[in-house]
Design a protein around this motif. Sequence first.
Motif, PDB file in Angstrom:
ATOM      1  N   MET B   1     -53.052 -27.293 -29.831  1.00  0.00           N
ATOM      2  CA  MET B   1     -52.377 -26.022 -30.066  1.00  0.00           C
ATOM      3  C   MET B   1     -50.854 -26.178 -30.080  1.00  0.00           C
ATOM      4  O   MET B   1     -50.211 -25.916 -31.075  1.00  0.00           O
ATOM      5  CB  MET B   1     -52.792 -25.035 -28.988  1.00  0.00           C
ATOM      6  N   PHE B   2     -50.280 -26.614 -28.957  1.00  0.00           N
ATOM      7  CA  PHE B   2     -48.841 -26.893 -28.968  1.00  0.00           C
ATOM      8  C   PHE B   2     -48.627 -28.294 -29.526  1.00  0.00           C
ATOM      9  O   PHE B   2     -49.324 -29.223 -29.174  1.00  0.00           O
ATOM     10  CB  PHE B   2     -48.254 -26.782 -27.556  1.00  0.00           C
ATOM     11  N   LYS B   3     -47.626 -28.412 -30.425  1.00  0.00           N
ATOM     12  CA  LYS B   3     -47.421 -29.687 -31.126  1.00  0.00           C
ATOM     13  C   LYS B   3     -46.173 -30.422 -30.654  1.00  0.00           C
ATOM     14  O   LYS B   3     -45.997 -31.612 -30.901  1.00  0.00           O
ATOM     15  CB  LYS B   3     -47.280 -29.426 -32.637  1.00  0.00           C
ATOM     16  N   HIS B   4     -45.266 -29.670 -30.051  1.00  0.00           N
ATOM     17  CA  HIS B   4     -43.977 -30.265 -29.725  1.00  0.00           C
ATOM     18  C   HIS B   4     -43.391 -29.580 -28.478  1.00  0.00           C
ATOM     19  O   HIS B   4     -42.977 -28.429 -28.534  1.00  0.00           O
ATOM     20  CB  HIS B   4     -43.043 -30.085 -30.938  1.00  0.00           C
ATOM     21  N   ILE B   5     -43.385 -30.308 -27.387  1.00  0.00           N
ATOM     22  CA  ILE B   5     -42.983 -29.724 -26.101  1.00  0.00           C
ATOM     23  C   ILE B   5     -41.572 -30.164 -25.718  1.00  0.00           C
ATOM     24  O   ILE B   5     -41.253 -31.349 -25.733  1.00  0.00           O
ATOM     25  CB  ILE B   5     -43.982 -30.131 -24.990  1.00  0.00           C
ATOM     26  N   LEU B   6     -40.749 -29.185 -25.380  1.00  0.00           N
ATOM     27  CA  LEU B   6     -39.398 -29.490 -24.903  1.00  0.00           C
ATOM     28  C   LEU B   6     -39.421 -29.634 -23.385  1.00  0.00           C
ATOM     29  O   LEU B   6     -39.926 -28.764 -22.680  1.00  0.00           O
ATOM     30  CB  LEU B   6     -38.414 -28.381 -25.303  1.00  0.00           C
ATOM     31  N   LEU B   7     -38.869 -30.750 -22.908  1.00  0.00           N
ATOM     32  CA  LEU B   7     -38.813 -30.999 -21.468  1.00  0.00           C
ATOM     33  C   LEU B   7     -37.363 -31.089 -21.012  1.00  0.00           C
ATOM     34  O   LEU B   7     -36.757 -32.156 -21.068  1.00  0.00           O
ATOM     35  CB  LEU B   7     -39.534 -32.314 -21.130  1.00  0.00           C
ATOM     36  N   PRO B   8     -36.802 -29.990 -20.565  1.00  0.00           N
ATOM     37  CA  PRO B   8     -35.425 -30.055 -20.065  1.00  0.00           C
ATOM     38  C   PRO B   8     -35.423 -30.676 -18.663  1.00  0.00           C
ATOM     39  O   PRO B   8     -36.351 -30.453 -17.897  1.00  0.00           O
ATOM     40  CB  PRO B   8     -34.987 -28.581 -19.986  1.00  0.00           C
ATOM     41  N   THR B   9     -34.387 -31.442 -18.374  1.00  0.00           N
ATOM     42  CA  THR B   9     -34.302 -32.055 -17.039  1.00  0.00           C
ATOM     43  C   THR B   9     -32.891 -31.923 -16.484  1.00  0.00           C
ATOM     44  O   THR B   9     -31.916 -31.964 -17.232  1.00  0.00           O
ATOM     45  CB  THR B   9     -34.688 -33.553 -17.080  1.00  0.00           C
ATOM     46  N   ASP B  10     -32.803 -31.744 -15.188  1.00  0.00           N
ATOM     47  CA  ASP B  10     -31.483 -31.811 -14.547  1.00  0.00           C
ATOM     48  C   ASP B  10     -31.500 -32.922 -13.500  1.00  0.00           C
ATOM     49  O   ASP B  10     -30.644 -33.003 -12.639  1.00  0.00           O
ATOM     50  CB  ASP B  10     -31.076 -30.464 -13.946  1.00  0.00           C
ATOM     51  N   GLY B  11     -32.525 -33.773 -13.610  1.00  0.00           N
ATOM     52  CA  GLY B  11     -32.593 -34.927 -12.718  1.00  0.00           C
ATOM     53  C   GLY B  11     -33.119 -34.612 -11.330  1.00  0.00           C
ATOM     54  O   GLY B  11     -33.256 -35.495 -10.504  1.00  0.00           O
ATOM     55  N   SER B  12     -33.419 -33.340 -11.076  1.00  0.00           N
ATOM     56  CA  SER B  12     -33.902 -32.970  -9.744  1.00  0.00           C
ATOM     57  C   SER B  12     -35.358 -33.406  -9.584  1.00  0.00           C
ATOM     58  O   SER B  12     -36.064 -33.657 -10.561  1.00  0.00           O
ATOM     59  CB  SER B  12     -33.788 -31.465  -9.537  1.00  0.00           C
ATOM     60  N   GLU B  13     -35.781 -33.447  -8.340  1.00  0.00           N
ATOM     61  CA  GLU B  13     -37.151 -33.847  -8.026  1.00  0.00           C
ATOM     62  C   GLU B  13     -38.156 -32.903  -8.692  1.00  0.00           C
ATOM     63  O   GLU B  13     -39.161 -33.320  -9.243  1.00  0.00           O
ATOM     64  CB  GLU B  13     -37.331 -33.782  -6.508  1.00  0.00           C
ATOM     65  N   LEU B  14     -37.823 -31.598  -8.626  1.00  0.00           N
ATOM     66  CA  LEU B  14     -38.721 -30.600  -9.212  1.00  0.00           C
ATOM     67  C   LEU B  14     -38.823 -30.749 -10.719  1.00  0.00           C
ATOM     68  O   LEU B  14     -39.896 -30.587 -11.292  1.00  0.00           O
ATOM     69  CB  LEU B  14     -38.244 -29.187  -8.850  1.00  0.00           C
TER      70      LEU B  14
END
Lengths: 145, 145
Positions: B1-14
């Motif tokens: 269903m989803f083809k392209h996932i954006l993964l933003p990161t700020d380097g935090s553990e979470l």
Amino acid sequence: MFKHILLPTDGSVLSEGAIRKGVHLAKSMKAKITGISVMPEQKYYLYQTDIIVQVKEETVKQHRMQVNRNLAFIEKAAKEAGVPCETFCDSCDYPYEAIIRVAEKRACDLIMMASHGQRGIKGLLLGSETQKVLTHSKIPVLVVR
Amino acid sequence: MFKHILLPTDGSELSEKAIQEGIRLAQSLGAKVTGLCIMPEKHPFFYETEIPAEALEQIAKQTKEAGKAYLSVIEKKAREAGLACEVVYEVTDYVYEAIIRVADRMGCDLIMMASHGRRGVKAFIIGSETQKVLTHSKIPVLVFR
């Protein structure tokens, strides 16, 4: 990855959109779904003693019919897609509490809901129940526009 | 269903945990991922004019190195999972705007992020940038705890 998706509905057009997407996602991951529609308990009637019992009964009946329609929509969408589905009706004046409670009780691993529900986007950037589910849920929440 | 996932990161553990889950989701859906790291444009020191230019350059350089390191975590995990992956590094003070802009530009159909980032859960029930992305995004947002 997700095995069991909870799809809350209030019967609004926006929640129907989220249900279609939820069923689609469940199908592509071979997950099952649980539909839930929450009916107001209307404890406030207790304080308004002048309201005739008959009116209350009528209101409860109307709510029950609405909830059944909402859940039938999920069942139909799931059946068409061949996705295993169960539905629940819960009575609670705070829909977000019932949503989280059922998600935990049924061991769902994702809650998928619309950004707004019945009250629409008037004045609010994010629907109030969606906001409360996001705030209190321990399991992931997918918000659909 | 989803083809392209954006993964933003700020380097935090979470956010690393959200990345891990995002990679798993992409794997189960056969989707590709785009990692995004946004670093602040102006360091607070900027207003203290007696700070030598070299020091500012040094800060900018270190910021960039840190950002690249956060992105390499995503690249590594995506490679291990056998996923197509791109990374985007942006410098701006308006984090949520950049997340939405990059999602749009890269053609992502899902944004996946942690409920909280670098600033943690102190005083906030839901992270401020996550909240703003939820409010303004036109595409679905999956919030991880």
